[in-house]
Design a protein around this motif. Sequence first.
Motif, short mmCIF file in Angstrom:
data_model
loop_
_atom_site.label_atom_id
_atom_site.label_comp_id
_atom_site.label_asym_id
_atom_site.label_seq_id
_atom_site.Cartn_x
_atom_site.Cartn_y
_atom_site.Cartn_z
N GLU A 79 47.63 33.79 44.32
CA GLU A 79 48.42 34.94 44.76
C GLU A 79 49.76 35.01 44.03
O GLU A 79 50.40 33.98 43.79
CB GLU A 79 48.71 34.82 46.26
CG GLU A 79 47.61 35.39 47.11
CD GLU A 79 47.97 35.36 48.59
OE1 GLU A 79 47.43 36.19 49.32
OE2 GLU A 79 48.75 34.50 49.01
N CYS A 80 50.18 36.24 43.77
CA CYS A 80 51.51 36.43 43.20
C CYS A 80 52.48 36.67 44.36
O CYS A 80 52.10 36.56 45.52
CB CYS A 80 51.53 37.60 42.23
SG CYS A 80 51.18 39.19 43.04
N GLU A 81 53.71 37.05 44.04
CA GLU A 81 54.71 37.21 45.10
C GLU A 81 54.39 38.34 46.07
O GLU A 81 54.96 38.42 47.15
CB GLU A 81 56.09 37.40 44.48
CG GLU A 81 56.62 36.08 43.93
CD GLU A 81 58.12 36.11 43.70
OE1 GLU A 81 58.85 35.54 44.52
OE2 GLU A 81 58.52 36.72 42.70
N GLU A 82 53.46 39.21 45.67
CA GLU A 82 53.06 40.29 46.58
C GLU A 82 52.25 39.76 47.76
O GLU A 82 52.06 40.45 48.75
CB GLU A 82 52.21 41.32 45.83
CG GLU A 82 52.90 41.99 44.64
CD GLU A 82 54.06 42.86 45.07
OE1 GLU A 82 53.94 43.52 46.11
OE2 GLU A 82 55.08 42.89 44.35
N GLN A 83 51.69 38.57 47.62
CA GLN A 83 50.83 37.95 48.65
C GLN A 83 49.72 38.89 49.09
O GLN A 83 49.42 39.01 50.27
CB GLN A 83 51.65 37.53 49.87
CG GLN A 83 52.59 36.37 49.59
CD GLN A 83 53.37 35.94 50.82
OE1 GLN A 83 53.99 36.78 51.46
NE2 GLN A 83 53.33 34.67 51.16
N MET A 85 44.34 37.48 45.10
CA MET A 85 44.60 36.44 44.09
C MET A 85 44.21 36.93 42.70
O MET A 85 43.07 37.33 42.48
CB MET A 85 43.78 35.19 44.45
CG MET A 85 44.16 34.61 45.81
SD MET A 85 43.11 33.22 46.28
CE MET A 85 41.70 34.04 47.00
N HIS A 86 45.16 36.88 41.79
CA HIS A 86 44.87 37.23 40.39
C HIS A 86 43.95 36.17 39.81
O HIS A 86 44.26 34.97 39.89
CB HIS A 86 46.15 37.24 39.56
CG HIS A 86 47.05 38.39 39.87
ND1 HIS A 86 46.80 39.66 39.42
CD2 HIS A 86 48.20 38.46 40.59
CE1 HIS A 86 47.77 40.46 39.85
NE2 HIS A 86 48.63 39.77 40.57
N ILE A 87 42.86 36.63 39.24
CA ILE A 87 41.94 35.67 38.64
C ILE A 87 42.23 35.69 37.14
O ILE A 87 42.35 36.75 36.55
CB ILE A 87 40.49 36.03 39.02
CG1 ILE A 87 39.52 34.98 38.55
CG2 ILE A 87 40.04 37.37 38.54
CD1 ILE A 87 38.32 34.87 39.48
N PRO A 109 46.07 48.65 40.38
CA PRO A 109 46.96 47.67 39.75
C PRO A 109 47.86 46.99 40.78
O PRO A 109 48.13 47.54 41.84
CB PRO A 109 47.79 48.52 38.79
CG PRO A 109 47.74 49.90 39.35
CD PRO A 109 46.48 50.04 40.14
N CYS A 110 48.32 45.79 40.44
CA CYS A 110 49.23 45.07 41.33
C CYS A 110 50.66 45.43 40.95
O CYS A 110 50.99 45.49 39.76
CB CYS A 110 48.99 43.57 41.18
SG CYS A 110 49.98 42.59 42.32
N PRO A 111 51.52 45.64 41.94
CA PRO A 111 52.91 45.99 41.64
C PRO A 111 53.64 44.93 40.79
O PRO A 111 54.66 45.23 40.18
CB PRO A 111 53.58 46.10 43.02
CG PRO A 111 52.46 46.25 43.98
CD PRO A 111 51.25 45.61 43.39
N CYS A 112 53.11 43.71 40.73
CA CYS A 112 53.79 42.67 39.97
C CYS A 112 53.67 42.88 38.46
O CYS A 112 54.36 42.22 37.68
CB CYS A 112 53.25 41.28 40.34
SG CYS A 112 51.65 40.92 39.59
N GLY A 113 52.76 43.76 38.05
CA GLY A 113 52.62 44.06 36.63
C GLY A 113 51.54 43.27 35.93
O GLY A 113 51.22 43.54 34.77
ZN ZN Z 1 50.36 40.58 41.41
#
Ligand code: ZN
Length: 431
Positions: free
Chosen positions: A245-249, A252-254, A307-311
């Motif tokens: 997981e990134c900070e968005e929780q 999980m980015h694979i 897409p995930c907001p983390c980029g």
């Molecule tokens: Zn992310």
Amino acid sequence: MYWEKEQETLEVDLLRKQQLEYIKKIVKRVGKSEYYGKIFKNLGGFSINNWEDFKSLPFTEKQDLRDSFPYGLLVTDLTDVIRLHSSSGTTGNPTVIFHTKNDIADWTNFCARSMYMTGVRKNDVFQNMMGYGLFTGGLGFHYGAEKVGMLTIPSGPGNSKRQLWFMKKFQTSVIHILPNYALRLCSFFEPLNIDPYTDLNLRIAFLGAEPHSEVIRKKIEEIYGLRAFNSYGLSEIYGPGIAFECEEQNGMHIWEDYLYPEIIDPVTGELVPEGEEGELVLTTLRREAMPIIRYRTRDLTRFIPGPCPCGRTHRRIDRIKGRTDDMLIINGVNLFPIQVERAVMECPAVGENYLIEVKTINHMDKLFVHVEVNREAFSGTLSELKKIEKDLTNRLRSEVEVTPEVILVEGGSLPVSEGKAKRVIDNREKG
Ligand code: ZN
Ligand code: ADP
């Protein structure tokens, strides 16, 4: 914020292109192993030109790994192998996995990337409470943490008093722990006179290796005063750190520059539409010693669309629901232990542990759920306890569509396991 910005945020088209290039190369190499050599021979030779070719390749299953014991999937010379790992054998005989120096370096790198993504830095103190040894939980993260530059305490699992002593003395800020152990370790706070919020310096936990619900994550975050991140992995495909997981929780980015993930219908083997739940299938893109093509993990999840907001562009998988073989069928109704967990743990009177038991009564399956309640609730009157029991029965009935019998027990009285939690006892008559 990024460990390797270019790779982590690579445009999706480019990422797919890169993956296909890796796949072409790896498919050429795996033919050297006894196992894939035979498969390709039966197919009359094989090469990959496009995704369609790839998707026509057969799946590899856990049983294939077992049947190929010990060297049937090895591609390199044994002299190039520097490490052996083995699955903990939760479901049958163990499997062995080999790694070259580069394989270990790759695994180390994406473990470092995973940890860095959650915000850990070299000034953190990392206590690794996962098992070292054949089990991949310990060593994978150990190397990754050292690569980030953290002071790494290889405390391994168990010995709770010593764990807390280290945590306090060295002001541990990051932990890696089994969720069921995190819920047990906190029972030592009171006897040791530890206030986690003032005596400890924890800020991040990595939780993995077993299914756990969002409610459990929140519970652990609150008890310890930290942010907890979900970490997924399996020994056949390196180990922990392959999805994180990134900070968005939120999923999980694979790591798609090391792996190619697919999600299939476990019954038909067909790919499911994006966003739908199914079984995760993984192909190692770079592994040298023991590449695996289209490995059926038996783990049920789905891709989180969008897409995930983390980029980061690497796809996210949802919290693992369980393994296909964890599913219980109670009088024809399918049920996963995590559904029971979700239902009971949301009740405020519930403590840290629960156990599912299935028995045969009058030729029918009967579901029993043993639930630990917290001290305050347990010392309540009989009618208060009856109320909790009823509340839990209702919660369970609406979550799992089976009417269970709820048995309330005192906190700390259910059996605990040293490693991954054993949540189900199936005492049904066979035959
Ligand atoms: Zn992310
Ligand atoms: P074993 O099959 O003997 O348990 P491993 O120790 O390699 O072997 O465990 C890998 C398995 O653990 C995964 O296939 C999955 O079922 C489970 N697992 C690992 N991480 C998670 C997680 N974050 N959430 C749920 N399940 C997980």
